[in-house]
Design an enzyme around this catalytic site. Structure first.
Site, PDB file in Angstrom:
ATOM      1  N   LYS A 175       0.806  -1.210   0.000  1.00  0.00           N
ATOM      2  CA  LYS A 175       0.000   0.000   0.000  1.00  0.00           C
ATOM      3  C   LYS A 175       0.848   1.273   0.000  1.00  0.00           C
ATOM      4  O   LYS A 175       0.504   2.263  -0.651  1.00  0.00           O
ATOM      5  CB  LYS A 175      -0.953  -0.012   1.198  1.00  0.00           C
ATOM      6  CG  LYS A 175      -2.017  -1.098   1.121  1.00  0.00           C
ATOM      7  CD  LYS A 175      -2.976  -1.005   2.289  1.00  0.00           C
ATOM      8  CE  LYS A 175      -3.950  -2.171   2.299  1.00  0.00           C
ATOM      9  NZ  LYS A 175      -4.830  -2.168   1.134  1.00  0.00           N
TER      10      LYS A 175
ATOM     11  N   GLU B  74      -3.134   7.052   7.863  1.00  0.00           N
ATOM     12  CA  GLU B  74      -3.905   7.688   6.807  1.00  0.00           C
ATOM     13  C   GLU B  74      -5.081   8.462   7.388  1.00  0.00           C
ATOM     14  O   GLU B  74      -5.743   8.002   8.328  1.00  0.00           O
ATOM     15  CB  GLU B  74      -4.424   6.600   5.855  1.00  0.00           C
ATOM     16  CG  GLU B  74      -4.936   7.095   4.546  1.00  0.00           C
ATOM     17  CD  GLU B  74      -5.126   5.925   3.584  1.00  0.00           C
ATOM     18  OE1 GLU B  74      -4.236   5.679   2.745  1.00  0.00           O
ATOM     19  OE2 GLU B  74      -6.160   5.244   3.682  1.00  0.00           O
TER      20      GLU B  74
ATOM     21  N   GLU C  67      -6.371   2.078  -3.598  1.00  0.00           N
ATOM     22  CA  GLU C  67      -5.469   0.979  -3.936  1.00  0.00           C
ATOM     23  C   GLU C  67      -5.762   0.517  -5.354  1.00  0.00           C
ATOM     24  O   GLU C  67      -6.752   0.936  -5.971  1.00  0.00           O
ATOM     25  CB  GLU C  67      -5.634  -0.191  -2.959  1.00  0.00           C
ATOM     26  CG  GLU C  67      -6.997  -0.848  -2.980  1.00  0.00           C
ATOM     27  CD  GLU C  67      -7.124  -1.967  -1.962  1.00  0.00           C
ATOM     28  OE1 GLU C  67      -6.136  -2.268  -1.294  1.00  0.00           O
ATOM     29  OE2 GLU C  67      -8.224  -2.539  -1.846  1.00  0.00           O
TER      30      GLU C  67
ATOM     31  N   ASN D  14      -6.244  -3.067  -7.576  1.00  0.00           N
ATOM     32  CA  ASN D  14      -6.387  -4.520  -7.582  1.00  0.00           C
ATOM     33  C   ASN D  14      -5.906  -5.053  -8.920  1.00  0.00           C
ATOM     34  O   ASN D  14      -6.442  -4.700  -9.976  1.00  0.00           O
ATOM     35  CB  ASN D  14      -7.846  -4.920  -7.351  1.00  0.00           C
ATOM     36  CG  ASN D  14      -8.266  -4.684  -5.917  1.00  0.00           C
ATOM     37  OD1 ASN D  14      -7.723  -5.274  -4.992  1.00  0.00           O
ATOM     38  ND2 ASN D  14      -9.209  -3.780  -5.716  1.00  0.00           N
TER      39      ASN D  14
ATOM     40  N   ARG E 152      -6.114  -7.689 -10.760  1.00  0.00           N
ATOM     41  CA  ARG E 152      -6.836  -8.902 -11.157  1.00  0.00           C
ATOM     42  C   ARG E 152      -8.220  -8.513 -11.645  1.00  0.00           C
ATOM     43  O   ARG E 152      -8.602  -7.345 -11.618  1.00  0.00           O
ATOM     44  CB  ARG E 152      -6.973  -9.845  -9.963  1.00  0.00           C
ATOM     45  CG  ARG E 152      -7.620  -9.150  -8.757  1.00  0.00           C
ATOM     46  CD  ARG E 152      -7.955 -10.106  -7.643  1.00  0.00           C
ATOM     47  NE  ARG E 152      -8.290  -9.433  -6.393  1.00  0.00           N
ATOM     48  CZ  ARG E 152      -9.462  -8.900  -6.091  1.00  0.00           C
ATOM     49  NH1 ARG E 152     -10.440  -8.942  -6.984  1.00  0.00           N
ATOM     50  NH2 ARG E 152      -9.679  -8.323  -4.930  1.00  0.00           N
TER      51      ARG E 152
END
Length: 631
Positions: free
Chosen positions: A117, A201, A294, A296, A298
């Site tokens: 991250k 964060e 973020e 991903n 996939r």
């Protein structure tokens, strides 16, 4: 390189989804399966199937050597990881490539950089993508973290650098709570990921979760397939997704799409990916109000909603890119039309804290699928839902020209979707999508926890409608004309009396036979399972109802003396000792199944007469762990 045979390193709904595209393209498919999945739908649907190990994921679907060995043994040129399991595991993708096979996904180095991250956010920041204020530095001592937390301001989130799935995340409301929260987050991160590093964060109090679908190829082309809204969540797990995102400020969708493409180009992205953003609910006034969350690396569970508004087949695009071909389309050719919504059907009981369940599906699926609907699942009626894997068992996806029509279509389909034999959440999903908050698109990520708890409760009218429907069936005129078969309550030398005791999901209940299904609420969908046993769905809530077993005595109906396993699983805690006194509600054992822990409580006050099993044992469904006797 042309792909003629593909091994799918996954199971269930996503394996079947990939197979559907491969069948259309003329590509042979190879399924892999664990002991628990030997008779699963994805095994039946594939051209070939190979056993790869025991039921535990670590011994089958997470076994890299077994998966690569299976591909080699049948001459498959490529491996598709689906989602979950090893889909974002850079070591697995490297092993696939080193074995001379085609990996359906981005390069290993991309998976690594986006999986961390802090590194992902640094890359996004460098690429000019908005990132939440926070701390992502190498110094991890408590003094440094406390100083940075003060700079960021409270409340804030602690996040595991290598995290995912909600693990290693802690909410901190004030500075005095920081030390304990840090200790807890680091411990969980080390246990879950082998990496205890954390980042800090800024907390967005009521965020919306909006993501952009991107594709890249090996020729430098990157396109997007617009945005999806995934703000209806429960404990950071998505519940309902839709495309396009409703109620966005002017220009915001375009700004997020531009940022997503910019990030994908910055990392030389190849294949299907999703760039996730958060924005403050109801406060998105300009393009600066969204923040990168973020990426991903996939295919996403919710990809069908984007397919339905664009007409694209994302699996086909993945295969094309992995074969070395260009995407074959530019951004101007991708046009969105209408609105699509997806609901995740899970084997879980919303009225019991969303407790997951395993077992045989004796009734399953929607009553009818319209032309603009998709039912994506790895199960059929008669199949068994194993306890070892995720509780999601299907996805119901609808499309319509307008969002309101899509909501109505989905709600109607959910109202007649049966999940009989295991707990199901179709009724809960129906109540979510018809709520005023969802219809007005003012929901946010925390809405279910903060305001939507009542959605999990089964309305009494649904239960009564189901019971009344079965009572009407059982008390309807018998086909046998004999007076001895008449169901009129006749008694010798007494007034007629009709009594009926039914078992509803295993609980005995006397029924008021004067109540008809017409007067009791929604019109039920009834499936005759066997003689006097029925699966009944009313407004999406499914009940298994049968004539009571009159061998059950009053004590058993009231609670019983047995504490049994509600599903197959592992015994991880056993607090029961023979001869000990217990009170109703005392926790006697804890099992682990379907990625969750389940506390087994004493059904009544009493004394423990018998204890079976030991911590670490694999327990069969229905196995008796504790026997009670009266004090």
């Amino acid at each position: 390189m042309e792909i003629t045979k593909l091994l799918i390193a996954n199971r269930g709904e996503i394996a079947c989804r990939i197979m559907a595209t491969c069948e259309r393209l003329g590509i042979k498919t190879v399924a892999v399966y664990s002991d628990a999945d030997a008779f699963a739908r994805h095994v039946r649907q594939a051209d070939e199937a190979i056993a790869i190990g025991a039921s535990a994921p670590s011994e089958s679907y997470l076994n890299v050597d077994a998966l690569i060995g299976a591909a080699r043994s049948v001459g498959a040129e490529a491996i598709h990881p689906g989602y979950g399991f090893l889909s974002e595991n850079a070591d697995f993708s490297e092993a696939v490539i080193e074995a001379g096979l085609i990996w359906i996904g981005p390069r290993p180095e991309t998976i690594r950089s986006m999986g961390l991250k802090d590194e992902a956010k640094s890359i996004a920041e460098t690429a000019g993508v908005p990132v939440l204020p926070g701390y992502r530095g190498e110094r991890q001592d408590e003094k440094t973290l406390a100083k940075e937390a003060g700079r960021i301001g409270y409340p804030l989130l602690i996040k595991a650098v290598a995290g995912g799935g909600g693990r290693g995340i802690r909410l901190v409301e004030a500075d005095d709570a920081l030390p304990a929260a840090l200790d807890s987050a680091v411990r969980e991160a080390e246990a879950a990921f082998g990496d205890g590093r954390v980042m800090l964060e800024k907390l967005v109090d009521a965020p919306r979760h909006v993501e952009v679908q991107v594709f890249g190829d090996t020729h430098g082309n990157v396109i997007h397939a617009f945005e999806r809204d995934c703000s209806l969540q429960r404990k950071r797990q998505k519940v309902v997704e839709e495309a396009p995102a409703p109620n966005l400020a002017p220009g915001l969708a375009e700004a997020m799409a531009e940022a997503a493409v910019k990030l994908a180009k910055a990392v030389g992205y190849e294949g299907a990916g999703t760039v996730e953003f958060i924005l403050e609910s109801g406060q998105a006034s300009d393009a600066d109000t969204f923040y990168f969350l973020e990426m991903n690396t996939r295919l996403q569970v919710e990809h069908p909603v984007s397919e339905m508004i664009t007409g694209l087949d994302f699996v086909e695009l993945q295969l094309r890119v992995a074969s070395g071909a260009p995407l074959g389309l530019d951004q101007a050719q991708i046009v969105q039309k209408g609105h699509a919504i997806e609901a995740r059907i899970c084997a879980e009981d919303p009225s019991d804290g969303f407790r997951p369940g395993a077992g045989r599906l004796n009734a399953f699926g929607p009553l009818d699928l319209g032309e603009d609907m998709r039912w994506e699942t790895g199960y059929e009626a008669g199949d068994t839902v194993p306890a070892q894997y995720d509780s999601m068992i299907a996805k119901l996806v609808v499309w319509a020209e307008e969002r309101g029509d899509a909501i109505a279509s989905l709600a109607g389909a959910l109202a007649h979707t049966q999940v009989g034999g295991v707990p199901g959440n179709a009724g809960f999903l129906g109540r979510c999508v018809t709520s005023e908050v969802f219809v007005s698109a003012t929901h946010h990520v925390n809405w279910i926890e903060s305001d939507g708890a009542a959605l999990g409760e089964v309305p009494l009218e649904n239960r009564e409608a189901a019971i009344s429907a079965v009572a009407d069936i059982l008390l309807s005129p018998a086909p046998d004309p004999s007076p001895w078969a008449a169901r009129d309550g006749w008694r010798l030398n007494a007034a007629p009396q009709i009594s009926l005791v039914l078992e509803i999901d295993g609980m005995a209940q006397a029924v008021d036979v004067e109540t008809s299904a017409e007067d009791a609420g929604p019109i039920p969908l009834v499936t005759d399972l066997s003689g006097d046993r029925f699966a009944v769905t009313a407004a999406g809530d499914t009940f298994v109802i049968a004539l009571a077993d009159y061998a059950l005595d009053a004590e058993t109906i009231a609670g019983g003396d047995l504490v049994s396993a509600p599903m197959p699983g592992k015994l991880i805690q056993l607090d029961a000792q023979q001869g000990a006194k217990v009170a109703k509600g005392d926790v006697l054992a804890v099992m682990e199944a379907m990625k969750m822990e389940h506390a087994l409580e004493a059904p009544r006050d009493g004394v423990i007469a018998e204890v079976n099993g030991q911590v670490g044992d694999q327990i069969a469904d229905g196995a008796v762990l504790v026997v009670l006797e009266p004090e």
